[in-house]
Design a protein around this motif. Structure first.
Motif, short mmCIF file in Angstrom:
data_model
loop_
_atom_site.label_atom_id
_atom_site.label_comp_id
_atom_site.label_asym_id
_atom_site.label_seq_id
_atom_site.Cartn_x
_atom_site.Cartn_y
_atom_site.Cartn_z
N ASN A 1 0.82 -1.21 0.00
CA ASN A 1 0.00 0.00 0.00
C ASN A 1 0.85 1.25 0.00
OD1 ASN A 1 -1.49 -2.25 1.73
ND2 ASN A 1 -3.04 -1.08 0.63
N VAL A 2 1.90 1.26 0.84
CA VAL A 2 2.82 2.39 0.93
C VAL A 2 4.22 1.84 1.17
CG1 VAL A 2 1.10 4.03 1.78
CG2 VAL A 2 2.39 2.62 3.42
N CYS A 3 5.19 2.73 1.31
CA CYS A 3 6.58 2.30 1.55
C CYS A 3 7.29 3.31 2.44
CB CYS A 3 7.33 2.10 0.24
SG CYS A 3 7.40 3.58 -0.81
N ALA A 4 8.41 2.89 2.99
CA ALA A 4 9.26 3.75 3.81
C ALA A 4 10.68 3.18 3.73
CB ALA A 4 8.76 3.81 5.25
N PHE A 5 11.62 3.81 4.45
CA PHE A 5 13.01 3.34 4.40
C PHE A 5 13.09 1.86 4.81
CE2 PHE A 5 15.91 7.34 4.90
CZ PHE A 5 15.43 7.81 3.68
N GLY A 6 13.76 1.06 3.99
CA GLY A 6 14.02 -0.33 4.32
C GLY A 6 15.40 -0.55 4.91
N HIS A 7 16.09 0.54 5.19
CA HIS A 7 17.39 0.51 5.87
C HIS A 7 17.33 1.62 6.91
CE1 HIS A 7 21.99 1.44 5.67
NE2 HIS A 7 21.66 0.79 6.77
N ALA A 8 17.34 1.24 8.19
CA ALA A 8 17.01 2.20 9.23
C ALA A 8 18.02 2.17 10.37
CB ALA A 8 15.61 1.92 9.77
N ILE A 9 18.07 3.28 11.11
CA ILE A 9 18.76 3.32 12.39
C ILE A 9 17.83 2.72 13.44
CG2 ILE A 9 19.72 4.82 14.17
CD1 ILE A 9 20.39 6.84 11.97
N VAL A 10 18.35 1.81 14.24
CA VAL A 10 17.54 1.13 15.25
C VAL A 10 18.32 1.07 16.56
CG1 VAL A 10 16.35 -0.27 13.52
CG2 VAL A 10 18.41 -1.17 14.64
N ALA A 11 17.62 0.81 17.65
CA ALA A 11 18.27 0.64 18.95
C ALA A 11 19.08 -0.65 18.94
CB ALA A 11 17.23 0.60 20.06
N LYS A 12 20.27 -0.61 19.49
CA LYS A 12 21.13 -1.79 19.58
C LYS A 12 20.78 -2.57 20.84
CE LYS A 12 25.97 -3.20 19.23
NZ LYS A 12 27.37 -2.74 19.18
N HIS A 13 20.33 -3.81 20.65
CA HIS A 13 19.78 -4.57 21.77
C HIS A 13 20.84 -5.04 22.76
CE1 HIS A 13 21.18 -7.86 19.22
NE2 HIS A 13 21.14 -8.63 20.29
N THR A 14 22.11 -5.01 22.35
CA THR A 14 23.17 -5.47 23.26
C THR A 14 23.75 -4.35 24.10
OG1 THR A 14 24.81 -5.20 21.49
CG2 THR A 14 23.80 -7.38 21.75
N SER A 15 23.23 -3.16 23.94
CA SER A 15 23.73 -2.02 24.69
C SER A 15 22.56 -1.19 25.15
CB SER A 15 24.66 -1.17 23.81
OG SER A 15 25.00 0.04 24.45
N ASP A 16 22.77 -0.40 26.19
CA ASP A 16 21.68 0.40 26.74
C ASP A 16 21.66 1.83 26.24
OD1 ASP A 16 20.61 -1.66 28.17
OD2 ASP A 16 21.63 -1.17 30.05
N ASN A 17 22.59 2.20 25.36
CA ASN A 17 22.58 3.59 24.92
C ASN A 17 23.08 3.78 23.50
OD1 ASN A 17 25.26 3.09 25.25
ND2 ASN A 17 25.66 4.78 26.67
N GLU A 18 23.14 2.71 22.72
CA GLU A 18 23.68 2.83 21.36
C GLU A 18 22.66 2.40 20.33
OE1 GLU A 18 27.35 0.67 21.21
OE2 GLU A 18 28.51 2.45 21.76
N SER A 19 22.97 2.74 19.08
CA SER A 19 22.13 2.33 17.96
C SER A 19 22.97 1.55 16.97
CB SER A 19 21.53 3.57 17.27
OG SER A 19 22.55 4.33 16.65
#
Length: 786
Positions: free
Chosen positions: A363-381
């Motif tokens: 139906n629509v689209c958006a960025f398929g490559h994104a900045i995300v939260a890094k699950h192994t750290s508490d303050n990084e992406s």
């Protein structure tokens, strides 16, 4: 007697295979005797939503399953997995015999095998690096990541729109560090995570297990350092863990239960970056028929807006469509584009539409490559690829859009999000209507009414000419959002549709500077009973030949396949395009069920049972097989194999009498071996246990029957005591009493993706009663599959 036992072993293995338990929905006929009070069952937010969209709180789908029915079904099954109010069904693990007994119950409508394994719609990264807070901007005011800028996010921020008042359910594989990561501090501080539930483990804790949920949630609501990476920073959240790695069939049940849980607890939106596609389905089934697609449509009728990833099969030639439940009519199916503010390109892996029954998807689209939260750290992406992330970006956008227009129903909001997209009313099967834009909701901006191109009749072809240079349409006030001044690369989108309205092909052309001296040309001979629709710089227009021109083409026979050219001042030449797509679902159906061949290399040993005094217990073998399998369905295949093996049976030093009979006097043997060359034929059945793996072959179990023909030779290497010289004697085609040229038996292999183990049980003795080999009955090996 032993042969009889061997045959019984084979029979037992086959019966075990036939009797294995599978996962089923047991659909019931009614809800007789069931009682329901919506005001004690539903959260107040859910009742508000029902009233707003006009849904019936007392709809029969909300009533629980009749307890007496579910208890009786469970008593006949191996295991009960849970119930679904919406389906009026009980999910069970059961054998075929148990299912037959269950189907005889008077209140059972029918049963349905659950053939589902969920997969996150995350693509393996081309390059994925940790991004520290310093890389996300300097201290000070919060700035938007490009993934939000591309959707015009500053229009939301300028108006203070942040998803407040919206409640979002996120269904995923786990949420590690969400209870500690800085990206979600605003959720914890403001108590915005209202409820959690771990469906596999039946408890509240969801803050572990698969990291996928942490990343997708951050694309809805995350703030890391001074960079905002998700829109809905003031929305409320319901977090549901529905997926694990080792239970391929139960996840569909948990997903269904999570949908009902989200409904009960007042969700306005559901974000699902999970997919259900080629591992268990065929392309023709992607038409909304799956139960999860039906559940998504039911959620929409109850006022919930469902966003789902399109899938990552865009570069798989065998799967030219989206996944379920993104194929559901009422779901916003979200595709992916490259993460570039200066160009507009479909990202290669994002799945193409339409649905199997021809409806517009994505139906629509958006960025398929994104900045995300890094699950192994508490303050990084970090960075991640996949429509797993274009989907939650769109979910967060939808929450903000709904905050702007709170009186709309879910279906009205779905339509408005499509209209807000930057290609609307143009659409194709790669991008849908394009990228949703916040200005549509905050500034009431609609599509460009000013013509940016025109169709010109050039006698034998139709020309598409821009009405002004590109720079007039891509100036600073045309930039994306307000945070960055970006000139979008001029891109012309066009598609060709047949007389039924079906898209045959679609294209996107990038120009350095699309100006009146350049034009796109469509030969009339390729437009016979076709419609071309062009979109450029916010303007869309279609062209169709007149009835008389179509008649003239038919009479002259001047009809060709669709084609286009680019005209410039230097003359006429064929242009290049970034995206073209021709959907042929009938090819997919054939290819998915066609024979699949591969090569197996096996190296292992012969285990001689019972042990012979004349043999060392372990002996070497090497084999190469060509094996083919034809799928009967996504779980079961039948196949055959042909191969050749080289075996060497190492003998002990106790065969001097045999050596003497072969003309060797008083030998001191360095090596005594019986070498065997063997040709094999095998018929087998293949069970898919787990799909996936590095090569996509999954975890398979082969069980079959084999037969072979062998040739032998006896090889001696010894020291001659008389002159102490080493000599070799090769006795080819030796004739030994009881030597069997033919043999047969049972074969089995367990292979994960490309490596596994194999075993064979011989029903006949290789050599009997000759003492050289007594009864080598088990072959063991390591298999490498190509």
């Amino acid at each position: 007697m032993k042969k009889i036992l061997s045959l019984l072993f084979l029979t037992a293995m086959t019966l075990n295979l036939m009797a294995q338990t599978s996962c089923y929905w047991v659909l019931l006929t009614d809800k007789q005797g069931s009682t329901f009070d919506p005001y004690s069952y539903f959260d107040a937010k859910a009742i508000e939503r029902y009233n707003q969209c006009g849904a019936d709180l007392y709809d029969i789908s909300n009533y629980p399953v009749t307890p007496a029915y579910s208890h009786k079904v469970e008593s006949l099954a191996t295991e009960s997995l849970g119930e679904s109010r919406w389906l009026n069904a009980v999910a069970v693990m059961a054998t075929p015999d148990q299912i037959l007994a269950i189907e005889e119950l008077p209140f059972v409508s029918h049963t349905r095998l659950i053939g589902g394994e969920w997969h996150v719609a995350q693509q393996q990264p081309r390059q994925q690096e940790s991004v520290g807070n310093s890389a996300l901007g300097s201290d000070g005011e919060i700035v938007l990541a490009d993934q939000l800028v591309r959707m015009g996010g500053n229009y939301f921020r300028k108006k203070g729109i942040n998803g407040k008042g919206m409640r979002i359910a996120v269904l995923d594989s786990g949420f590690p560090h969400v209870n500690t990561h800085s990206a979600f501090k605003h959720l914890r501080d403001n108590h915005l995570i209202l409820k959690t539930w771990n469906f596999p483990l039946k408890k509240e804790d969801v803050y572990g297990w698969g990291s996928h949920g942490t990343m997708t949630l951050s694309c809805i609501t995350g703030i890391i350092g001074n960079k905002q990476i998700g829109f809905a920073t003031a929305s409320e959240f319901l977090l549901a863990r529905t997926e694990i790695d080792t239970e391929p069939f139960k996840e569909e049940v948990w997903w269904m239960q999570a949908m009902e849980w989200a409904d009960k607890n007042g969700a306005n939106l559901i974000s699902s970056s999970l997919g259900y596609g080629k591992e268990r389905h065929y392309t023709y089934e992607m038409d909304g028929r799956s139960y999860v697609a039906k559940a998504a449509n039911m959620a929409a009728r109850k006022g919930i807006l469902v966003c789902n990833s399109a899938g990552n099969e865009g570069d798989d030639k065998r799967w030219k469509t989206i996944i379920t439940p993104a194929d559901a009519d009422s779901v916003i199916c979200v595709g992916g584009i490259e993460d570039n503010l200066g160009s507009y390109r479909h990202i290669s892996f994002s799945s193409y539409g339409p649905s199997a029954d021809g409806r517009l998807k994505p139906n629509v689209c958006a960025f398929g490559h994104a900045i995300v939260a890094k699950h192994t750290s508490d303050n990084e992406s970090t960075e991640a690829y996949g429509t797993s992330f274009s989907c939650p970006l769109t979910t967060g956008f939808a929450a903000c859009a709904w905050q702007c227009r709170p009186g709309l129903t879910a279906m009205q909001m779905k339509a408005e999000i499509e209209k807000s997209a930057d290609l609307y009313p143009y659409y194709d099967y790669a991008l849908g209507y394009g990228v949703p834009q916040a200005s549509y909701f905050t500034e009431n901006k609609t599509e460009n009414k000013q013509a940016t191109f025109r169709f010109v009749d050039k006698d034998w072809y139709i020309e598409v000419e821009p009405t002004a240079p590109s720079r007039e349409f891509f100036t600073s006030d045309q930039k994306i959002g307000e945070e960055k001044s970006v000139s979008m690369q001029p891109t012309v989108f066009f598609k060709v549709q047949n007389k039924k309205g079906e898209i045959e092909k679609f294209y996107s052309l990038e120009f350095n500077n699309f100006n009146p001296d350049e034009a796109i040309a469509f030969p009339k001979a390729s437009l016979y009973k076709r419609t071309v629709t062009v979109h450029y710089a916010g303007y869309t227009e279609s062209f169709t030949l007149s009835d008389q021109e179509n008649k003239n083409l038919l009479e002259t026979g001047n009809i060709r396949e669709f084609e286009y050219y680019v005209v410039d001042t230097a003359g006429l030449f064929q242009g290049n395009y970034d995206v073209t797509m021709e959907r042929r679902p009938e090819d997919n159906k054939v290819n998915e069920k066609a024979w699949k061949f591969g090569v197996d290399l096996t190296y292992g040993s012969i285990l001689n049972l019972p042990y012979s005094d004349h043999l060392k217990k372990w002996n070497s073998t090497f084999a190469i097989d060509i094996r083919g399998a034809k799928p009967i369905n996504k779980w079961y295949s039948l196949g055959f194999g042909l191969g050749i093996e080289l075996l060497e049976y190492n003998c002990t030093d106790s065969l001097n009498s045999l050596d003497a009979s072969l003309g060797v006097a008083n030998p001191v043997a360095k090596k005594k071996a019986l070498e065997q060359t063997q040709v094999n034929a095998e018929f087998f059945q293949r069970i898919r246990i787990i799909p996936g793996g590095p090569l996509g072959k999954g975890f398979n179990w082969d069980l079959g029957l084999f037969a072979n023909y062998s040739a032998f030779r006896y090889n001696l290497s010894y020291n001659n005591q008389a002159n102490c010289k080493e000599m070799n004697i090769d006795y080819r085609n030796v004739s030994l009493d009881g030597l069997r040229r033919f043999n047969c038996g049972i074969s089995t292999r367990l292979v994960f993706d490309f490596i596994g183990i194999s075993a064979r049980y011989h029903l006949l003795d290789h050599i009997s009663p000759n003492p050289l080999l007594k009864k080598p009955v088990v072959d063991l090996g390591v298999t490498i599959r190509f």
